[in-house]
Design a protein around this motif. Structure first.
Motif, PDB file in Angstrom:
ATOM      1  N   ILE A  65       0.890  -1.168   0.000  1.00  0.00           N
ATOM      2  CA  ILE A  65       0.000   0.000   0.000  1.00  0.00           C
ATOM      3  C   ILE A  65       0.926   1.215   0.000  1.00  0.00           C
ATOM      4  O   ILE A  65       1.765   1.343   0.909  1.00  0.00           O
ATOM      5  CB  ILE A  65      -0.876   0.060   1.290  1.00  0.00           C
ATOM      6  N   ILE A  66       0.804   2.075  -0.991  1.00  0.00           N
ATOM      7  CA  ILE A  66       1.723   3.222  -1.092  1.00  0.00           C
ATOM      8  C   ILE A  66       0.954   4.524  -0.881  1.00  0.00           C
ATOM      9  O   ILE A  66      -0.081   4.757  -1.527  1.00  0.00           O
ATOM     10  CB  ILE A  66       2.443   3.219  -2.442  1.00  0.00           C
ATOM     11  N   ILE A  67       1.472   5.341   0.020  1.00  0.00           N
ATOM     12  CA  ILE A  67       0.786   6.585   0.377  1.00  0.00           C
ATOM     13  C   ILE A  67       1.734   7.773   0.223  1.00  0.00           C
ATOM     14  O   ILE A  67       2.705   7.901   0.965  1.00  0.00           O
ATOM     15  CB  ILE A  67       0.289   6.511   1.842  1.00  0.00           C
ATOM     16  N   PRO A  68       1.444   8.645  -0.743  1.00  0.00           N
ATOM     17  CA  PRO A  68       2.254   9.862  -0.850  1.00  0.00           C
ATOM     18  C   PRO A  68       1.902  10.784   0.315  1.00  0.00           C
ATOM     19  O   PRO A  68       0.722  10.886   0.681  1.00  0.00           O
ATOM     20  CB  PRO A  68       1.824  10.474  -2.187  1.00  0.00           C
ATOM     21  N   PHE A  69       2.895  11.459   0.862  1.00  0.00           N
ATOM     22  CA  PHE A  69       2.639  12.113   2.150  1.00  0.00           C
ATOM     23  C   PHE A  69       3.441  13.402   2.333  1.00  0.00           C
ATOM     24  O   PHE A  69       4.593  13.501   1.895  1.00  0.00           O
ATOM     25  CB  PHE A  69       3.020  11.110   3.253  1.00  0.00           C
ATOM     26  N   ARG A  70       2.785  14.355   2.996  1.00  0.00           N
ATOM     27  CA  ARG A  70       3.486  15.555   3.493  1.00  0.00           C
ATOM     28  C   ARG A  70       2.537  16.258   4.477  1.00  0.00           C
ATOM     29  O   ARG A  70       1.376  16.521   4.124  1.00  0.00           O
ATOM     30  CB  ARG A  70       3.836  16.488   2.335  1.00  0.00           C
ATOM     31  N   ASP A  71       3.024  16.542   5.662  1.00  0.00           N
ATOM     32  CA  ASP A  71       2.287  17.375   6.635  1.00  0.00           C
ATOM     33  C   ASP A  71       0.877  16.898   6.982  1.00  0.00           C
ATOM     34  O   ASP A  71      -0.026  17.724   7.140  1.00  0.00           O
ATOM     35  CB  ASP A  71       2.123  18.824   6.086  1.00  0.00           C
ATOM     36  N   ARG A  72       0.616  15.628   7.034  1.00  0.00           N
ATOM     37  CA  ARG A  72      -0.741  15.173   7.372  1.00  0.00           C
ATOM     38  C   ARG A  72      -0.664  14.106   8.469  1.00  0.00           C
ATOM     39  O   ARG A  72      -1.302  13.060   8.366  1.00  0.00           O
ATOM     40  CB  ARG A  72      -1.427  14.558   6.140  1.00  0.00           C
ATOM     41  N   PHE A 117       6.921   2.451  -5.234  1.00  0.00           N
ATOM     42  CA  PHE A 117       6.936   1.221  -6.031  1.00  0.00           C
ATOM     43  C   PHE A 117       8.352   0.615  -6.022  1.00  0.00           C
ATOM     44  O   PHE A 117       8.540  -0.560  -5.714  1.00  0.00           O
ATOM     45  CB  PHE A 117       6.485   1.560  -7.460  1.00  0.00           C
ATOM     46  N   LYS A 118       9.344   1.440  -6.345  1.00  0.00           N
ATOM     47  CA  LYS A 118      10.731   0.943  -6.418  1.00  0.00           C
ATOM     48  C   LYS A 118      11.230   0.483  -5.049  1.00  0.00           C
ATOM     49  O   LYS A 118      11.862  -0.560  -4.929  1.00  0.00           O
ATOM     50  CB  LYS A 118      11.664   2.051  -6.930  1.00  0.00           C
ATOM     51  N   GLU A 119      10.950   1.273  -4.026  1.00  0.00           N
ATOM     52  CA  GLU A 119      11.460   0.956  -2.687  1.00  0.00           C
ATOM     53  C   GLU A 119      10.772  -0.273  -2.093  1.00  0.00           C
ATOM     54  O   GLU A 119      11.399  -1.051  -1.386  1.00  0.00           O
ATOM     55  CB  GLU A 119      11.316   2.162  -1.760  1.00  0.00           C
ATOM     56  N   ALA A 120       9.486  -0.456  -2.369  1.00  0.00           N
ATOM     57  CA  ALA A 120       8.770  -1.632  -1.858  1.00  0.00           C
ATOM     58  C   ALA A 120       9.381  -2.896  -2.468  1.00  0.00           C
ATOM     59  O   ALA A 120       9.588  -3.899  -1.784  1.00  0.00           O
ATOM     60  CB  ALA A 120       7.285  -1.528  -2.173  1.00  0.00           C
ATOM     61  N   LEU A 121       9.702  -2.827  -3.766  1.00  0.00           N
ATOM     62  CA  LEU A 121      10.261  -4.003  -4.443  1.00  0.00           C
ATOM     63  C   LEU A 121      11.661  -4.362  -3.947  1.00  0.00           C
ATOM     64  O   LEU A 121      12.123  -5.479  -4.143  1.00  0.00           O
ATOM     65  CB  LEU A 121      10.259  -3.795  -5.957  1.00  0.00           C
ATOM     66  N   LYS A 122      12.329  -3.421  -3.294  1.00  0.00           N
ATOM     67  CA  LYS A 122      13.632  -3.747  -2.697  1.00  0.00           C
ATOM     68  C   LYS A 122      13.436  -4.604  -1.453  1.00  0.00           C
ATOM     69  O   LYS A 122      14.340  -5.302  -1.013  1.00  0.00           O
ATOM     70  CB  LYS A 122      14.383  -2.461  -2.303  1.00  0.00           C
ATOM     71  N   ASP A 123      12.230  -4.520  -0.852  1.00  0.00           N
ATOM     72  CA  ASP A 123      11.965  -5.260   0.384  1.00  0.00           C
ATOM     73  C   ASP A 123      11.402  -6.646   0.131  1.00  0.00           C
ATOM     74  O   ASP A 123      11.667  -7.568   0.876  1.00  0.00           O
ATOM     75  CB  ASP A 123      10.935  -4.502   1.248  1.00  0.00           C
ATOM     76  N   SER A 124      10.568  -6.776  -0.894  1.00  0.00           N
ATOM     77  CA  SER A 124       9.876  -8.044  -1.102  1.00  0.00           C
ATOM     78  C   SER A 124       9.332  -8.111  -2.525  1.00  0.00           C
ATOM     79  O   SER A 124       9.240  -7.083  -3.204  1.00  0.00           O
ATOM     80  CB  SER A 124       8.719  -8.131  -0.095  1.00  0.00           C
TER      81      SER A 124
END
Ligand code: NGS
Length: 278
Positions: A65-72, A117-124
């Motif tokens: 589950i990918i969530i773009p984030f800033r100040d929330r 997407f890229k960083e999640a695929l580095k984990d699993s």
């Protein structure tokens, strides 16, 4: 002998696939209270490193589950408190990736999804990517957070603030889901939309240009509650960028993504990344 038979049956049980439709799904109560981190972490003490697997069966899909984030930060607490029980009930193996854009440039939602997407695929070896705004809460967990191998999926059929009506027929914002193959087939999101608006319309065009269509959850299961926030001022260049979508598709996306990872922390309830656009 008896003991080895018991062990054998326990092992097969553990390996059995989870049911297609998990038991106990349905209409949900929405708790918009911002509980303390301590309360939420205690409530979900079984979750570790932002990742969870069903205990008694093998999950049908491995979902990021990918969530773009800033100040929330307040909304993130409400979101996690609402989402973890749903994802557990749906018997998924999942990781929640909160991708924060560091201060400076305008918020770039598409870029942050590409990084996630890229960083999640580095984990699993995640098979399915749910692209999710932090301010949207599903009202019914029959809305399964899995991907369809046929077509990208749009999970947000209706949002309370619009009286649960689709804004326009090609709307592809809010929450959507794609397999790894689908996301790669469209070169992910454009990295060129800084500020509010347009990146989801550009993504929709990429899907159509790749000869796929959008599979929509059209019934009550696709209802979402939105958390209040000030309406952002639209990016004035978004219509111009949208116009060049077709020629940009393979020059602007996953294959041209450049970022500076400032940190990646495996917190109890989510994986927190902070990134810079480079
Ligand atoms: C459209 C935007 C989309 C946006 C949608 C819903 O106008 O990016 O509104 O916005 N497209 C353009 O600006 C070109 S919402 O009501 O959720 O804030 O997702």
């Amino acid at each position: 002998n008896d003991t080895s038979n018991v062990m054998k049956s326990l092992t097969t049980q553990r390996k059995r696939k989870c049911p297609l439709v998990s038991p106990g799904l349905g209409q949900l109560k929405i708790d918009k209270v911002t509980h303390s981190w301590e309360t939420i972490e205690k409530k979900f003490s079984k979750i570790k490193d932002g990742h969870h697997c069903p205990e008694n069966c093998k999950a049908r899909q491995k979902v990021a589950i990918i969530i773009p984030f800033r100040d929330r930060e307040n909304q993130l607490r409400v979101f996690l408190n609402h989402m973890h029980p749903i994802l557990m009930r749906q018997q998924l193996e999942y990781g929640i990736y909160v991708v924060e854009q560091s201060k400076g440039l305008e918020f770039n939602r598409g870029f942050l999804f590409n990084v996630g997407f890229k960083e999640a695929l580095k984990d699993s070896d995640y098979e399915c990517f749910i692209l999710h705004d932090v301010d949207l809460l599903p009202e019914n967990d029959y809305n399964t957070y899995t991907c369809s191998t046929d077509h990208p999926k749009h999970l947000t059929a209706g949002i309370d603030k619009w009286n649960y009506k689709m804004l326009y027929t090609s709307y592809f914002g809010g929450v959507s889901g794609m397999t790894r193959e689908q996301y790669e087939a469209i070169n992910g999101f454009s990295n060129s939309f800084f500020g509010w608006g347009g990146e989801d319309d550009d993504l929709y065009n990429r899907v159509i240009w790749s000869k796929m269509s959008v599979y929509r959850i059209i019934n009550d299961a696709g209802k979402y509650t939105s958390l209040q926030h000030k309406q952002a001022v639209g990016n004035s260049k978004r219509f111009e960028v949208l116009k060049t979508g077709k020629e940009r598709m393979w020059k602007d996306g996953l294959n041209t993504l450049k970022y500076n990872l400032l940190q990646k922390t495996y917190k109890q309830l989510y994986i927190h990344l902070t990134v810079n656009v480079t």
